[in-house]
Design a protein around this motif. Structure first.
Motif, short mmCIF file in Angstrom:
data_model
loop_
_atom_site.label_atom_id
_atom_site.label_comp_id
_atom_site.label_asym_id
_atom_site.label_seq_id
_atom_site.Cartn_x
_atom_site.Cartn_y
_atom_site.Cartn_z
N ARG A 197 31.51 -13.38 -94.65
CA ARG A 197 32.44 -14.48 -93.32
C ARG A 197 33.80 -13.73 -92.53
N ARG A 198 33.95 -13.11 -93.63
CA ARG A 198 34.87 -12.06 -92.15
C ARG A 198 34.56 -9.98 -91.89
N ALA A 201 36.21 -4.77 -93.56
CA ALA A 201 37.93 -4.27 -93.94
C ALA A 201 38.03 -5.36 -94.92
N PHE A 202 37.40 -6.69 -94.69
CA PHE A 202 37.64 -7.49 -96.30
C PHE A 202 36.77 -6.87 -97.30
N ALA A 203 35.44 -6.62 -96.87
CA ALA A 203 34.63 -6.81 -97.82
C ALA A 203 34.81 -6.77 -99.30
N VAL A 221 19.70 1.22 -95.51
CA VAL A 221 21.02 -0.29 -95.08
C VAL A 221 21.39 0.21 -94.56
N ILE A 222 21.25 -1.45 -93.38
CA ILE A 222 21.60 -0.92 -91.81
C ILE A 222 23.80 -1.76 -91.87
N ILE A 223 23.76 -0.60 -91.33
CA ILE A 223 26.05 -0.74 -90.76
C ILE A 223 25.51 -1.14 -89.41
N ASP A 224 26.05 -2.43 -88.48
CA ASP A 224 25.96 -2.28 -86.99
C ASP A 224 27.21 -1.26 -86.76
N PRO A 225 27.16 -0.41 -85.62
CA PRO A 225 28.17 0.18 -85.61
C PRO A 225 29.86 -0.27 -84.94
N VAL A 269 25.84 -8.50 -92.28
CA VAL A 269 26.03 -9.04 -91.22
C VAL A 269 27.76 -9.46 -91.35
N PHE A 270 28.89 -9.18 -90.89
CA PHE A 270 30.04 -9.79 -90.71
C PHE A 270 30.63 -10.46 -88.88
N ASP A 271 31.73 -11.17 -90.18
CA ASP A 271 32.20 -12.47 -89.43
C ASP A 271 30.96 -13.62 -89.03
#
Ligand code: NAP
Length: 447
Positions: A197-198, A201-203, A221-225, A269-271
């Protein structure tokens, strides 16, 4: 003068450390009875710590040494406090009672659709794949679906995501029951989406655990830049938190590595705030809104949905409970009811401080508890009943106590079950199987 007698409720990491430290730290002999509602000791080390984390699980070796070698220390498994023994009885029969029964419930999201089939607490999923006797063999089916979503950015979410993509041969190196290995082997899930949900940085999960995910060979492992371009709040958090900076550097490596075309994917996915599970009878998707801009909404298909948003303590009859924190209120580990001390009653572990920290965190926590217990015991005379009185009471009530020897017999049966299928060890899953072994080892047959 008779040795003081102490009851410890729960044999997970906090209860086991408490028992160990009570016997080590006391200058005079003490007797400690460790109760567990399960026929097996070690709580979350056996049923929580991921099966592919054998090094963490190996703490049971040192707890085993303590149980084997410490005079006056007993394990009383298969005894449910509140049912088989009431709290007021424990207080009457022991000089001190330490509650270390953890946080057995889970937080829910409180959003529509949470009741749908296929939406579950990660705790149930973890218990299922660990072979916990409270979970039926068919509680989860991973066949047919393609995508699992896991909500939450804690270490438990990462454990679940990693287990969902683990190769069968990796699982066969663990102690999970055969039917679970087969259920994972039949899984058609090839994408796991971890939803925070955030921002990154807040993981809350740790860098070590995230690195471990990158090492799973079958999985991208996919992280969107774009997610790593941090807003001011996340930048301020990073500046203040070295662990978050280390994790962010690993996120960057994952983003740089990009997609390698592997068979399975874990995507972060974040936020995103979950607002609804969609489906008729069974879950088919999840609706999310941007946390930073709730007017932006999206839906995502999902065949399995796990909420991994934290654990909660459970109120026990006769013990104060703070609903807000899900813990038993205490001062210096001494249980309090409002301003009043509940004499002779203490807490350790998650039921004291909430569901946080790793296994080792419980050692320091238990030491604080033990310090208070021993300080108080030093000022009074023992009023405790003897071990025989407790044993007789439990026999009278028809409780089949699984003692340490019976547990060792269960353990031997698990090693034999492993040998039979070419594995080091395979957990017994059903109560009846564990109790059959325990009865053969000499516990009363009414278990
Ligand atoms: P956790 O670390 O507290 O993580 C809970 C996650 O749920 C957080 O990301 C939190 O986000 C999120 N969350 C809470 N409420 C939410 C909501 N309503 N909607 C969406 N997200 C929500 O808890 P955990 O993963 O259950 O772990 C418990 C403890 O066990 C932790 O201390 C963990 O480190 C430990 N553990 C360690 C290991 C290991 O060392 N390998 C393995 C398993 C567990 P916010 O930050 O935004 O609140």
């Amino acid at each position: 003068m008779p040795a003081p007698r102490i009851a410890v409720i729960g044999s997970g990491p906090s209860g086991a450390y408490t028992a160990q430290l009570l016997t080590e730290e006391s200058e005079t002999p003490v007797e400690v009875d460790v109760f567990d509602r399960l026929p097996t000791p070690f709580g979350l080390v056996r049923y929580g710590v991921a099966p592919d984390h054998p090094r963490v699980k190996s703490i049971t070796t040192s707890f085993t040494d303590v149980f084997e070698e410490t005079p006056g220390l007993r394990f009383l498994g298969n005894v449910q406090i509140g049912r088989d023994l009431k709290i007021h009885e424990l207080r009457a029969h022991y000089d001190a009672v330490v509650f270390a029964h953890g946080a057995p419930l889970d937080r829910s999201l409180g959003i529509p659709g949470e009741h749908l089939h296929g939406v579950d607490a990660v705790r149930d999923f973890v218990s299922w794949y660990q072979g916990h006797p409270d979970q039926s063999a068919d509680a989860f089916a991973l066949e047919g679906g393609r995508r699992a979503v896991v909500i939450g950015l804690g270490n438990v979410a990462l454990d679940a995501a990693r287990m969902l993509v683990r190769e069968t041969e990796d699982l066969r190196r663990t102690d999970i029951p055969e039917h679970i290995v087969e259920a994972f082997a039949a899984s058609t899930i090839d994408e796991v989406v971890v939803i925070g949900r955030r921002g990154p940085a807040f993981a809350k999960f740790t860098n070590k655990e995230f690195i471990e995910l990158l090492e799973v060979e079958s999985t991208d492992v996919i992280i969107d830049p774009a997610d790593l371009e941090l807003d001011a709040e996340q930048q301020a958090h990073l500046a203040a938190d070295p662990a978050a900076r280390r994790l962010m550097a690993t996120f960057q490596k994952a983003a740089d590595r990009g997609v390698l075309g592997r068979a399975k994917t874990i995507r972060f996915v974040f936020d995103r705030t979950p607002v609804e599970f969609i489906g008729e009878g069974s879950v088919s998707g999840i609706r999310l809104v941007r946390t930073s801009d709730p007017s932006v909404s999206e839906t995502m298909d999902a065949d399995v949905a796990l909420r991994s948003v934290g654990y909660l303590g459970k109120p026990l009859d006769g013990l104060p409970f703070d609903k807000r924190t899900g813990t038993v209120p205490s001062r210096d580990s001494r249980v309090v009811d409002g301003d009043d001390l509940v004499e002779g009653v203490y807490v350790a572990g998650w039921i004291k401080r909430g569901p946080n920290g790793v296994v080792g965190t419980n050692r320091k926590c238990a030491l604080d508890t033990v310090t208070s217990v021993l300080e108080d015991l030093a000022t009074g005379e023992s009023h405790a009943s003897s071990a025989d009185v407790i044993d007789a009471l439990l026999v009278e009530r028809g409780v089949g106590v699984v003692d340490w020897n019976a547990w060792r017999a269960i353990e031997a049966a698990e090693i034999a079950a492993g040998e039979a299928v070419g594995r080091e060890r395979v957990k017994l899953h059903l109560y009846e199987d564990m109790l059959r072994v325990a009865i053969a080892a000499g516990i009363p047959a009414h278990a």
